[in-house]
Design an enzyme around this catalytic site. Structure first.
Site, PDB file in Angstrom:
ATOM      1  N   TYR A  34     -10.876 -16.180 -19.994  1.00  0.00           N
ATOM      2  CA  TYR A  34     -11.087 -15.071 -19.062  1.00  0.00           C
ATOM      3  C   TYR A  34     -11.287 -13.756 -19.822  1.00  0.00           C
ATOM      4  CZ  TYR A  34     -10.187 -11.671 -15.356  1.00  0.00           C
ATOM      5  OH  TYR A  34     -10.284 -10.611 -14.489  1.00  0.00           O
ATOM      6  N   GLU A 112       3.998 -13.077  12.448  1.00  0.00           N
ATOM      7  CA  GLU A 112       3.763 -12.921  11.003  1.00  0.00           C
ATOM      8  C   GLU A 112       4.979 -12.261  10.368  1.00  0.00           C
ATOM      9  OE1 GLU A 112       0.296 -10.394  10.739  1.00  0.00           O
ATOM     10  OE2 GLU A 112      -0.790 -11.671  12.138  1.00  0.00           O
ATOM     11  N   LYS A 114       6.824  -9.323   8.608  1.00  0.00           N
ATOM     12  CA  LYS A 114       6.629  -7.878   8.519  1.00  0.00           C
ATOM     13  C   LYS A 114       6.909  -7.502   7.067  1.00  0.00           C
ATOM     14  CE  LYS A 114       7.568  -3.540  10.808  1.00  0.00           C
ATOM     15  NZ  LYS A 114       7.962  -2.757   9.641  1.00  0.00           N
ATOM     16  N   ASP A 116       7.419  -5.485   3.825  1.00  0.00           N
ATOM     17  CA  ASP A 116       7.996  -4.153   3.634  1.00  0.00           C
ATOM     18  C   ASP A 116       7.313  -3.457   2.459  1.00  0.00           C
ATOM     19  OD1 ASP A 116       9.604  -2.066   4.145  1.00  0.00           O
ATOM     20  OD2 ASP A 116      11.434  -2.938   3.326  1.00  0.00           O
ATOM     21  N   TYR A 229      -5.436  -7.679   9.255  1.00  0.00           N
ATOM     22  CA  TYR A 229      -6.272  -7.290  10.374  1.00  0.00           C
ATOM     23  C   TYR A 229      -7.640  -6.832   9.912  1.00  0.00           C
ATOM     24  CZ  TYR A 229      -6.198  -6.534  15.343  1.00  0.00           C
ATOM     25  OH  TYR A 229      -6.396  -6.677  16.674  1.00  0.00           O
ATOM     26  N   LYS A 315      12.937  -6.519  14.222  1.00  0.00           N
ATOM     27  CA  LYS A 315      13.589  -6.071  12.989  1.00  0.00           C
ATOM     28  C   LYS A 315      14.818  -6.921  12.705  1.00  0.00           C
ATOM     29  CE  LYS A 315      12.866  -2.109  11.431  1.00  0.00           C
ATOM     30  NZ  LYS A 315      12.119  -1.543  10.312  1.00  0.00           N
ATOM     31  N   CYS A 409      35.738  23.818  -6.929  1.00  0.00           N
ATOM     32  CA  CYS A 409      34.423  23.215  -7.166  1.00  0.00           C
ATOM     33  C   CYS A 409      34.499  22.319  -8.402  1.00  0.00           C
ATOM     34  CB  CYS A 409      33.382  24.309  -7.365  1.00  0.00           C
ATOM     35  SG  CYS A 409      31.801  23.645  -7.920  1.00  0.00           S
ATOM     36  N   CYS A 412      32.027  24.222 -11.151  1.00  0.00           N
ATOM     37  CA  CYS A 412      32.289  25.538 -11.749  1.00  0.00           C
ATOM     38  C   CYS A 412      33.736  25.996 -11.546  1.00  0.00           C
ATOM     39  CB  CYS A 412      31.323  26.575 -11.189  1.00  0.00           C
ATOM     40  SG  CYS A 412      31.678  26.999  -9.483  1.00  0.00           S
ATOM     41  N   CYS A 427      31.072  25.610  -2.093  1.00  0.00           N
ATOM     42  CA  CYS A 427      31.294  26.396  -3.292  1.00  0.00           C
ATOM     43  C   CYS A 427      30.435  27.639  -3.087  1.00  0.00           C
ATOM     44  CB  CYS A 427      30.811  25.627  -4.520  1.00  0.00           C
ATOM     45  SG  CYS A 427      30.599  26.697  -5.951  1.00  0.00           S
ATOM     46  N   CYS A 432      26.894  28.932  -9.663  1.00  0.00           N
ATOM     47  CA  CYS A 432      27.386  27.592  -9.990  1.00  0.00           C
ATOM     48  C   CYS A 432      26.207  26.751 -10.504  1.00  0.00           C
ATOM     49  CB  CYS A 432      27.987  26.953  -8.738  1.00  0.00           C
ATOM     50  SG  CYS A 432      28.390  25.223  -8.960  1.00  0.00           S
TER      51      CYS A 432
HETATM   52  S1  IVH Z   1       0.195  -5.027  12.421  1.00  0.00           S
HETATM   53  C1  IVH Z   1      -0.994  -2.147  15.526  1.00  0.00           C
HETATM   54  N1  IVH Z   1       1.194  -6.852  10.831  1.00  0.00           N
HETATM   55  O1  IVH Z   1       4.502  -2.491   9.759  1.00  0.00           O
HETATM   56  C2  IVH Z   1      -0.881  -3.024  14.395  1.00  0.00           C
HETATM   57  N2  IVH Z   1       1.855  -4.592  10.503  1.00  0.00           N
HETATM   58  O2  IVH Z   1       4.801  -0.043  12.259  1.00  0.00           O
HETATM   59  C3  IVH Z   1       0.142  -2.564  13.452  1.00  0.00           C
HETATM   60  N3  IVH Z   1       3.395  -4.253   8.643  1.00  0.00           N
HETATM   61  O3  IVH Z   1       2.386   0.260   9.800  1.00  0.00           O
HETATM   62  C4  IVH Z   1       0.155  -3.294  12.222  1.00  0.00           C
HETATM   63  N4  IVH Z   1       3.510  -6.347   8.008  1.00  0.00           N
HETATM   64  O4  IVH Z   1       2.426  -1.122   7.701  1.00  0.00           O
HETATM   65  C5  IVH Z   1       1.156  -5.554  11.150  1.00  0.00           C
HETATM   66  N5  IVH Z   1       1.987  -8.561   9.479  1.00  0.00           N
HETATM   67  C6  IVH Z   1       1.948  -7.270   9.792  1.00  0.00           C
HETATM   68  C7  IVH Z   1       2.684  -6.302   9.077  1.00  0.00           C
HETATM   69  C8  IVH Z   1       2.613  -4.967   9.478  1.00  0.00           C
HETATM   70  C9  IVH Z   1       3.927  -5.113   7.767  1.00  0.00           C
HETATM   71  C10 IVH Z   1       3.671  -2.793   8.671  1.00  0.00           C
HETATM   72  C11 IVH Z   1       2.472  -1.924   8.833  1.00  0.00           C
HETATM   73  C12 IVH Z   1       2.723  -1.049  10.045  1.00  0.00           C
HETATM   74  C13 IVH Z   1       4.197  -1.221  10.243  1.00  0.00           C
HETATM   75  C14 IVH Z   1       4.572  -1.248  11.707  1.00  0.00           C
END
Ligand code: IVH
Length: 674
Positions: A34, A112, A114, A116, A229, A315, A409, A412, A427, A432
């Protein structure tokens, strides 16, 4: 084979290998092979720079530093999701969906992870990555294309494009940029070894990286993407699951653990399953996203305010850990407030190791009866800062004592005060060192004056060496250049960089300056409101209590605090120094006379001889024009440099006026004469 064809073939090969390695995680060739291919391409391109294309794999790291992140309008708003925290709330969501759709409709959901991380919008025009943007306020984001291009799992061009079934000439792809937990830990370890500030968690680390000014550094950070999406004005998609399949087909990385559920019970089961596997995943998820699968139904459901009615986040419960509270220390903030901090036996919780947690104030300590040597339960919710939720009384030592506040404090040693109706201890020694440093840190921070390079460590050093005693002294540092260079480990280059960011920060708008002053209760939002209302520091300074409280959302305590701030001689003295330094103390805009650029939109393409594209863009903005990224009928001018490609062609077909670099120079000349 001619050179053009050879280059194309090499690029195609590398794109294919990248896709297999970064998106599918199924490498086709070894690293050595590569690297050889990439080197060959780099060599040929450096010998024939006119043949470099923006989507070449060598273009993942650009040369230029990003001076500022330009605003980009999203074609479709970037919505956020409403949250649910328990089964009942999910069931309620399902009920609302069905009430709107009516009894005759069956509803499938896609569930799906979520992820982070930091959300991103990728715009592909004619199959090629055109711009990448942050979410921003949902309508307009910041352009981070150069940084996103360095992420190998983001395709620079679409696979299988054009597509036989869908028209994909201008699409927006939404996804989440993140770091694997292990990669994040390694990154933090390296930073610790270099004495750099640590990131709190993978999410902050990803979001911070995307906003770096140097794409070369971004390229070294282990960022990844999951897309979820695809949007297009000519959307012909029927289902979210189809959307995910199409993304995958086009070469994007998607997470394959999504589930199609036929009932809300199945959705709930999937959410619990996700919560169970959460700790075994290599990346962080903070919940599940539940989406109505049918896009027709999504359209009927629409959205309210900033969230869609067809999707919701589930959540997960905050993660908890138990650890020993070794000591309670007291920290002095920039306003002099003295707050207790829990010093903990380090414990790993939700992506990071925690050794300290704020205890807020003495009342909080008493309410929870938190004592040194207790075992405490820590929790990390949606926010970054961990908190102590309770104490394990069964583990309490017999000889433990309730916590007493300090009399003096801790920094100081001056006596502490408690104001009437307030829980905090203060303080009140303005000199300070903790307060002095805190004020300087706040002033220089990114959300205030944004002085790059002036962080905690340097401020400590400069205060100790007496170069800085207050925020006004920052603008005096340039008179001490020679002495600063002599300080061990600093050197010429870093001092010059620092001095130039200090000069640059003078352009920060009035609202930021006002926030940076650090007036108690005047946070960024309040500062903006005050700046908009009063327009100048002078007007604010002259305002009576009544005039202040008349401003929408400005209450008694903010007004009192502002009046007190301006009564203080020392503050007035510092303000004078800042005024002399040339900071913006008013928000009246410099008016540019109407000229050939006024309100005209420009697309820049190809290489210019006299400017970088960024510099040309700045000129246009400075004269009141706009810079847009893609050519449409509405574009007024296309400025075409050397080796301009598809944008120039498009301008020709649409009949948009094309400017040579010389034409542009003439326009600049004419504008500066008006
Ligand atoms: S859909 C309207 N799918 O979660 C559609 N969001 O407030 C909104 N996020 O800003 C997004 N994984 O940054 C969607 N599988 C997922 C996600 C996802 C993480 C985040 C995204 C969004 C926030 C929700």
């Amino acid at each position: 084979m001619n050179l053009d064809e050879l280059l194309r073939e090499l690029r195609e090969k590398i794109h294919l290998y990248d896709h297999h390695y970064y998106v599918l995680a199924e490498p086709l060739i070894g690293d050595l092979e590569y690297d050889q291919l990439l080197k060959e391409l780099e060599k040929l391109e450096s010998e024939n720079p006119q043949l470099i294309t923006p989507d070449s794999p060598t273009q993942r790291v650009g040369k230029d530093l990003t001076k500022e992140f330009k605003p980009v309008a999203h074609q479709f708003p970037m919505l956020s999701l409403a949250n649910t925290y328990n089964e009942q709330e999910v069931v309620d969501f399902d009920r609302r969906v069905k009430e709107i759709l009516g009894a005759n409709e069956t509803v499938d959901y896609v569930v799906e992870y979520k992820i982070d991380g930091a959300s991103v919008s990728l715009n592909y025009v004619d199959g090629k990555l055109s711009t990448a943007a942050t979410r921003g306020d949902g309508t307009t984001g910041e352009e981070i294309t150069q940084n996103v291009k360095t992420i190998k799992s983001v395709p620079l061009k679409l696979k299988n494009y054009p597509h036989p079934k869908y028209s994909l000439n201008n699409i927006e792809v939404r996804g989440e940029i993140f770091m694997d937990i292990e990669d994040f830990r390694l990154l933090n370890k390296e930073r610790e070894e270099r004495g750099e500030k640590l990131f709190a968690n993978p999410r902050n680390s990803s979001a911070g990286t995307l906003k770096l000014q140097d794409p070369q550094i971004v390229a070294k950070r282990p960022l990844k993407i999951f897309t979820y999406y695809l949007l297009s004005k000519e959307n012909q998609l029927q289902q979210q699951s189809e959307n995910l399949a199409l993304l995958s087909k086009l070469g994007f990385r998607i997470n394959k653990d999504f589930q199609i559920c036929k009932s809300i019970e199945e959705v709930l089961q999937t959410c619990s399953k996700f919560e169970e596997v959460r700790d075994s995943l290599p990346f962080e998820i903070d919940g599940a996203v539940i989406k109505v699968n049918s896009i027709r139904q999504q359209t009927i459901l629409g959205s309210i305010a900033k969230s869609p009615r067809w999707a919701v986040a589930f959540k997960f419960k905050a993660k908890q850990a138990t650890t020993l509270l070794k000591a309670i220390t007291w920290q002095v903030g920039r306003t002099g407030a003295v707050t207790p901090v829990a010093e903990l036996e380090p414990v790993f919780l939700a992506g990071s190791t925690i050794s300290r947690a704020t205890l807020h104030n003495l009342d909080e300590i008493r309410r929870k009866d938190i004592r040194v040597n207790d075992y405490v339960v820590l929790e990390k919710g949606g926010d970054v800062i961990p908190k102590i939720v309770s104490v394990l009384l069964s583990e309490r030592k017999i000889d433990s004592q309730p916590t007493e506040p300090p009399q003096n404090c801790p920094v100081c040693s001056s006596a502490l005060f408690q104001h009437e109706d307030e829980v905090a201890l203060y303080c009140e020694n303005l000199e300070c060192p903790a307060q002095v440093k805190g004020k300087l840190e706040h002033f220089a921070s990114r959300t205030a004056m944004d002085i790059e390079g002036l962080g905690e460590a340097l401020i400590d050093l400069f205060v100790e060496e007496k170069f800085l005693g207050n925020i006004g002294d920052i603008y005096n540092l340039k008179n001490h250049r020679e002495e600063l260079i002599q300080i061990e480990r600093l050197g010429k280059k870093s001092i010059d960089n620092l001095l130039s960011s200090i000069e640059k920060c003078k352009r920060q708008p009035f609202a930021k300056v006002l926030f940076a002053l650090g007036i108690r209760y005047v946070g960024a939002g309040v500062a903006k409101k005050l700046a908009d209302h009063f327009q100048s520091l002078e007007n604010l300074q002259r305002a009576s209590k009544e005039e202040l409280t008349n401003v929408f959302e400005i209450g008694e305590s903010i007004a009192e605090s502002i009046l007190m701030f301006f009564r203080d001689e020392n503050n007035l003295f510092i303000i004078e120094k800042l005024r002399e330094a040339g900071l913006n103390f008013s928000s009246e805009k410099k008016r540019v006379a109407e000229n050939v650029f006024t309100n005209k939109s420009f697309v820049l393409t190809g290489t210019l001889e006299n400017f970088s594209r960024e510099a040309a863009g700045e000129k246009i903005l400075g004269f009141g024009g706009k810079v847009v990224s893609s050519v449409s009928k509405k574009t007024d001018f296309v400025l075409a440099g050397e080796a301009a490609g598809s944008k120039l062609e498009k301008a020709k077909t649409l009949g948009v006026q094309i400017l040579s670099e010389n034409n542009f120079l003439e326009m600049l000349k004419s504008a500066s004469e008006t």
